[in-house]
Every structure is written in structure tokens, then in C-alpha cells.
Write a protein that holds these residues in place. Structure first.
Motif, PDB file in Angstrom:
ATOM      1  N   PHE A 216       0.842  -1.196   0.000  1.00 50.85           N
ATOM      2  CA  PHE A 216       0.000   0.000   0.000  1.00 50.85           C
ATOM      3  C   PHE A 216       0.877   1.245   0.000  1.00 50.85           C
ATOM      4  O   PHE A 216       1.974   1.260   0.562  1.00 50.85           O
ATOM      5  N   GLN A 217       0.345   2.298  -0.588  1.00 51.21           N
ATOM      6  CA  GLN A 217       1.078   3.559  -0.678  1.00 51.21           C
ATOM      7  C   GLN A 217       1.389   4.118   0.704  1.00 51.21           C
ATOM      8  O   GLN A 217       2.487   4.613   0.970  1.00 51.21           O
ATOM      9  N   SER A 218       0.416   4.059   1.607  1.00 51.47           N
ATOM     10  CA  SER A 218       0.605   4.516   2.986  1.00 51.47           C
ATOM     11  C   SER A 218      -0.488   3.916   3.858  1.00 51.47           C
ATOM     12  O   SER A 218      -1.554   3.528   3.362  1.00 51.47           O
ATOM     13  N   ILE A 219      -0.212   3.816   5.167  1.00 49.44           N
ATOM     14  CA  ILE A 219      -1.195   3.250   6.078  1.00 49.44           C
ATOM     15  C   ILE A 219      -1.282   4.083   7.357  1.00 49.44           C
ATOM     16  O   ILE A 219      -0.359   4.807   7.718  1.00 49.44           O
ATOM     17  N   LEU A 220      -2.424   3.948   8.019  1.00 48.18           N
ATOM     18  CA  LEU A 220      -2.632   4.491   9.359  1.00 48.18           C
ATOM     19  C   LEU A 220      -3.264   3.368  10.175  1.00 48.18           C
ATOM     20  O   LEU A 220      -4.304   2.831   9.791  1.00 48.18           O
ATOM     21  N   ARG A 221      -2.639   3.001  11.279  1.00 49.41           N
ATOM     22  CA  ARG A 221      -3.143   1.932  12.146  1.00 49.41           C
ATOM     23  C   ARG A 221      -3.649   2.556  13.444  1.00 49.41           C
ATOM     24  O   ARG A 221      -2.906   3.247  14.138  1.00 49.41           O
ATOM     25  N   THR A 222      -4.928   2.317  13.763  1.00 49.69           N
ATOM     26  CA  THR A 222      -5.528   2.956  14.934  1.00 49.69           C
ATOM     27  C   THR A 222      -6.633   2.067  15.484  1.00 49.69           C
ATOM     28  O   THR A 222      -6.839   0.947  15.009  1.00 49.69           O
ATOM     29  N   ASN A 223      -7.361   2.560  16.493  1.00 52.83           N
ATOM     30  CA  ASN A 223      -8.469   1.803  17.086  1.00 52.83           C
ATOM     31  C   ASN A 223      -9.798   2.229  16.481  1.00 52.83           C
ATOM     32  O   ASN A 223      -9.967   3.380  16.062  1.00 52.83           O
TER      33      ASN A 223
ATOM     34  N   THR B  52       4.165   6.383   5.027  1.00 55.28           N
ATOM     35  CA  THR B  52       4.281   5.980   3.624  1.00 55.28           C
ATOM     36  C   THR B  52       5.138   4.728   3.479  1.00 55.28           C
ATOM     37  O   THR B  52       5.916   4.379   4.365  1.00 55.28           O
ATOM     38  N   LEU B  53       4.976   4.082   2.344  1.00 53.09           N
ATOM     39  CA  LEU B  53       5.778   2.901   2.044  1.00 53.09           C
ATOM     40  C   LEU B  53       7.261   3.250   2.018  1.00 53.09           C
ATOM     41  O   LEU B  53       8.105   2.491   2.526  1.00 53.09           O
ATOM     42  N   GLU B  54       7.581   4.393   1.468  1.00 54.77           N
ATOM     43  CA  GLU B  54       8.979   4.820   1.410  1.00 54.77           C
ATOM     44  C   GLU B  54       9.561   4.999   2.814  1.00 54.77           C
ATOM     45  O   GLU B  54      10.697   4.573   3.087  1.00 54.77           O
ATOM     46  N   GLU B  55       8.784   5.606   3.718  1.00 56.71           N
ATOM     47  CA  GLU B  55       9.248   5.794   5.095  1.00 56.71           C
ATOM     48  C   GLU B  55       9.436   4.454   5.795  1.00 56.71           C
ATOM     49  O   GLU B  55      10.380   4.276   6.571  1.00 56.71           O
ATOM     50  N   TYR B  56       8.528   3.512   5.516  1.00 53.06           N
ATOM     51  CA  TYR B  56       8.656   2.176   6.110  1.00 53.06           C
ATOM     52  C   TYR B  56       9.895   1.468   5.586  1.00 53.06           C
ATOM     53  O   TYR B  56      10.625   0.812   6.339  1.00 53.06           O
ATOM     54  N   GLN B  57      10.153   1.591   4.294  1.00 49.73           N
ATOM     55  CA  GLN B  57      11.329   0.936   3.706  1.00 49.73           C
ATOM     56  C   GLN B  57      12.625   1.506   4.255  1.00 49.73           C
ATOM     57  O   GLN B  57      13.632   0.799   4.364  1.00 49.73           O
ATOM     58  N   GLU B  58      12.603   2.762   4.643  1.00 50.49           N
ATOM     59  CA  GLU B  58      13.811   3.398   5.186  1.00 50.49           C
ATOM     60  C   GLU B  58      14.064   3.033   6.647  1.00 50.49           C
ATOM     61  O   GLU B  58      15.206   2.787   7.046  1.00 50.49           O
TER      62      GLU B  58
ATOM     63  N   ALA C  78       9.691   2.933  12.518  1.00 54.00           N
ATOM     64  CA  ALA C  78       8.899   4.053  11.983  1.00 54.00           C
ATOM     65  C   ALA C  78       7.429   3.888  12.353  1.00 54.00           C
ATOM     66  O   ALA C  78       6.757   4.860  12.696  1.00 54.00           O
ATOM     67  N   CYS C  79       6.940   2.648  12.321  1.00 56.40           N
ATOM     68  CA  CYS C  79       5.547   2.377  12.706  1.00 56.40           C
ATOM     69  C   CYS C  79       5.325   2.650  14.182  1.00 56.40           C
ATOM     70  O   CYS C  79       4.305   3.214  14.584  1.00 56.40           O
ATOM     71  N   GLN C  80       6.280   2.259  15.010  1.00 58.73           N
ATOM     72  CA  GLN C  80       6.158   2.493  16.455  1.00 58.73           C
ATOM     73  C   GLN C  80       6.082   3.972  16.772  1.00 58.73           C
ATOM     74  O   GLN C  80       5.330   4.386  17.660  1.00 58.73           O
ATOM     75  N   ARG C  81       6.837   4.768  16.048  1.00 60.26           N
ATOM     76  CA  ARG C  81       6.804   6.215  16.278  1.00 60.26           C
ATOM     77  C   ARG C  81       5.524   6.843  15.750  1.00 60.26           C
ATOM     78  O   ARG C  81       4.932   7.710  16.389  1.00 60.26           O
ATOM     79  N   GLN C  82       5.089   6.406  14.565  1.00 62.17           N
ATOM     80  CA  GLN C  82       3.991   7.062  13.891  1.00 62.17           C
ATOM     81  C   GLN C  82       2.637   6.732  14.510  1.00 62.17           C
ATOM     82  O   GLN C  82       1.752   7.588  14.567  1.00 62.17           O
ATOM     83  N   PHE C  83       2.458   5.498  14.962  1.00 62.40           N
ATOM     84  CA  PHE C  83       1.130   5.052  15.370  1.00 62.40           C
ATOM     85  C   PHE C  83       0.944   5.020  16.876  1.00 62.40           C
ATOM     86  O   PHE C  83       0.015   4.396  17.368  1.00 62.40           O
ATOM     87  N   ILE C  84       1.823   5.655  17.615  1.00 64.41           N
ATOM     88  CA  ILE C  84       1.710   5.615  19.071  1.00 64.41           C
ATOM     89  C   ILE C  84       0.477   6.380  19.534  1.00 64.41           C
ATOM     90  O   ILE C  84       0.266   7.540  19.216  1.00 64.41           O
TER      91      ILE C  84
END
Length: 352
Positions: free
Chosen positions: A121-128, A333-339, A344-350
Motif C-alpha cells: 500500500f502507498q501509505s497506512i494508518l493503524r488505529t483503534n 508511507t511505504l517509502e518511510e517504512y522501507q527506510e 517508523a511504525c512504532q513512532r507514527q502510530f503511538i
């Protein structure tokens, strides 16, 4: 700026709610197997082609509220993203995913890998789901900056207060009562009083919320629902009736609000929001409002709201949020995840 193509995937333990610009679709989050049709499998919405619903049994991706069967879940996601449902191109799509409160890190990491590395996916947001419901309520009542979300789902019922865009985690409350327990309780009552239906989960799940319907046919016999239409949803209000030593929904709402800062309590009592499929029983809103009123000091105003389709409220909230200013800053974004990978997910979705 070019409009973002966004899909909302509210991943419930029983149903998958999918939100797009075309509306919201609600499909089963499971694989069915038929005892009558040579053990034929039906993935999610394929159940519509099943000729005999008696004796169906479920392969569920969730157990006790958490995703554990990845093989089943992946098949349902493949079906949802495929030509029969969405026919989407992940590379051109952002996706909002829901997960349970206090989800296990191993499950979160597996979800990140699947949606970024397999689907790309191009980008994701994981939440409740409750956070998405809060976003929907925020859109409907922009002058209110707090509310308490009651999410009566399949495995649990969560009561979660929100203030100024953040959930008050210390006041979050969970009741171990949901749609699955209610269906099993209904099966036990009917099996004891009328007809053996312990293997008729699909049929009884459909009849559980049938409203004014009083009978159903299975195995060429008639099942009549009378007092069960009252006694089954009553478990949401008094779990102790079936041996569960926990508070009912009204008590849990009051308990959660009383754990919030004192200055927020009047606002919470007048902004109680019922969501989730297990709120679909007749007069649920009125019953909750009446009982909370009886447990609350008279100086507070009590107001309960519920949409016509409470099971889709969170998904509608995700769609509303995706059009808001600054929404994109919540996406990874996928690019941020690849880097940066999982960090990156732990920081973004806290705590989103």
C-alpha cells in the motif's frame, strides 16, 4: 493538492467493514465450511452463494478479540481487495486499519509487514475503531471537544473516553461481553427449550438481532423467539445473570467517566456514543440513557447518541477523517517504512 485515494478497513472479529468513496460495505470476516455441500469453503461474502445455511461452521481469524489465524485473515483480505469487492490497486491507495486496544506488538508488526511488504500500500494508518468513532462524532458535534465511546463488538465491549483528540487511556474500561457470547447464550437457551441448535451458529447469529421477527426455520423445523429477544441482550446490562462477575454497560460508563478528570465529567455524561453491532438491539439507546441517568448525580445532563447503523460508525469516522486538514501527517508511507522499518511504525502510530 490531489485528492488522496483512501480505503478504511475496520477489522472486526466477526465482520469486515470497508469504507470507500462509494460507501461502506459490511462482509463476514471469516471462512465458512458447509457440512452439506461436501465441506465446500466460502470465503467471506461468498456465503451468499451457499444454498443451505444449516450446519455451517466458521473458521475465524480472531480468538478472544485478537488476530491469531493469519491464513484465514489473509484469504479474507485477498477477497476484499480483489475483483469481487474493491478491485483496488494498493500502490495507488492509502489505507486506514483498525486494531484492538492494547494489541500485541507481534500482531502489529505482522500487520505492518503484510500491508507494506506483501500488498505494498502507498501509505497506512493503524488505529483503534473507537478513535475513528470519535472522529465521526467530532465531525457531527464540532462544538464538543470530548465524548465517551461505547464499542459493543463481537468479543468485548470497550468504553473509551476522548478529550481534545486523545483517548484517556487510564479511564478505558472493558467488559468481556460481546456478540459472540450473546449468540452462544441464545443457542444454549433454544437448545434447552426447543430444538438442538448448538451447530447452527450462522442461523442463530442472524436471528439474534432479528428485531420483531419471532420465528426462524432450520433443519426444516421452526424456532420461535419470544422471551429470548429480551433475555439475550439483557446480558449486556447484567453479565452476572450468566455468571460473569463484571459490570454491565451503564455501570461501566459511569465507572469510566468517574476516572476522568472532574472538570470533564459533565461533558462526558452528555456525550455518550453507542457503536458496534451489539448495540443494534431494539431500544438499546433508551435503555442505556435511562440506566446511566439513574446512576448519575442529578446536576449532570445525560445524553446518549447512536447512529442508525452503529456497526459502521467507526468506518464512517475513518472516511470523514480522511478528508480533514492535516490527515496526511498521520499516515506512514511505504517509502518511510522501507527506510526505517518497524521503528517508523512504532513512532507514527503511538496512541492514535
Amino acid at each position: 493538492m490531489e485528492k488522496q485515494n483512501t480505503v478504511v478497513l475496520d477489522i472486526g472479529a466477526c465482520n469486515l467493514k470497508i469504507g470507500t468513496d462509494d460507501g461502506i460495505r459490511n462482509i463476514p470476516n471469516c471462512i465458512f465450511k458447509s457440512k452439506m455441500e461436501r465441506r465446500k469453503s466460502f470465503i467471506s461474502g461468498q456465503i451468499d452463494s451457499c444454498k443451505d445455511h444449516s450446519g455451517l461452521f466458521y473458521l475465524l481469524p480472531f480468538q478472544k478479540g485478537y488476530l491469531v489465524n493469519w491464513d484465514v485473515q489473509k484469504q479474507v483480505w485477498d477477497y476484499a481487495f480483489g475483483k469481487d469487492v474493491l478491485n483496488l490497486k494498493p500502490a495507488d491507495t492509502s489505507i486506514i486499519l483498525t486494531e484492538p486496544h492494547f494489541n500485541f506488538p507481534t500482531i502489529q508488526e505482522a500487520m505492518n509487514e503484510i500491508f507494506f511488504e506483501e500488498y505494498e500500500f502507498q501509505s497506512i494508518l493503524r488505529t483503534n475503531a473507537t478513535t475513528l468513532s470519535y472522529r465521526k462524532y467530532e465531525e457531527e458535534f464540532p462544538l464538543e471537544n470530548c465524548c465517551i465511546i461505547v464499542d459493543a463488538g463481537y468479543s468485548f465491549t470497550h468504553i473509551v473516553p476522548y478529550h481534545a483528540g486523545k483517548k484517556i487511556t487510564s479511564a478505558l474500561c472493558r467488559i468481556d461481553v460481546g456478540g459472540k457470547l450473546l449468540t452462544n447464550h441464545l443457542k444454549e437457551i433454544i437448545s434447552y427449550r426447543q430444538l438442538q441448535v448448538m451447530d447452527e451458529t450462522y442461523v442463530m447469529n442472524q436471528k439474534k438481532g432479528a428485531g420483531s421477527e419471532k420465528s426462524s426455520k432450520t433443519q426444516e423445523q421452526t424456532i420461535r423467539l419470544a422471551g429470548e429477544r429480551i433475555s439475550v441482550p439483557e446480558v449486556l446490562f447484567h453479565p452476572s445473570d450468566i455468571g460473569i462477575p463484571q459490570m454491565g454497560i451503564p455501570e461501566a460508563i459511569v465507572h469510566s467517566i468517574e476516572k476522568c478528570p472532574e472538570e470533564l465529567r459533565p461533558h462526558m455524561y452528555r456525550n455518550i456514543v453507542l457503536t458496534g453491532g451489539s448495540c443494534n438491539f431494539k431500544n438499546s439507546k433508551e435503555r442505556v440513557e435511562r440506566e446511566v441517568r439513574s446512576l448519575t448525580p442529578s446536576l449532570y445532563k445525560v445524553r446518549v447518541t447512536m447512529s442508525d447503523r452503529p456497526q459502521e460508525y467507526a468506518c464512517a469516522g475513518g472516511l470523514a477523517w480522511s478528508t480533514a486538514d492535516h490527515f496526511r501527517e498521520h499516515l506512514l508511507t511505504l517509502e518511510e517504512y522501507q527506510e526505517a522499518g518497524q521503528s517508523a511504525c512504532q513512532r507514527q502510530f503511538i496512541d492514535i
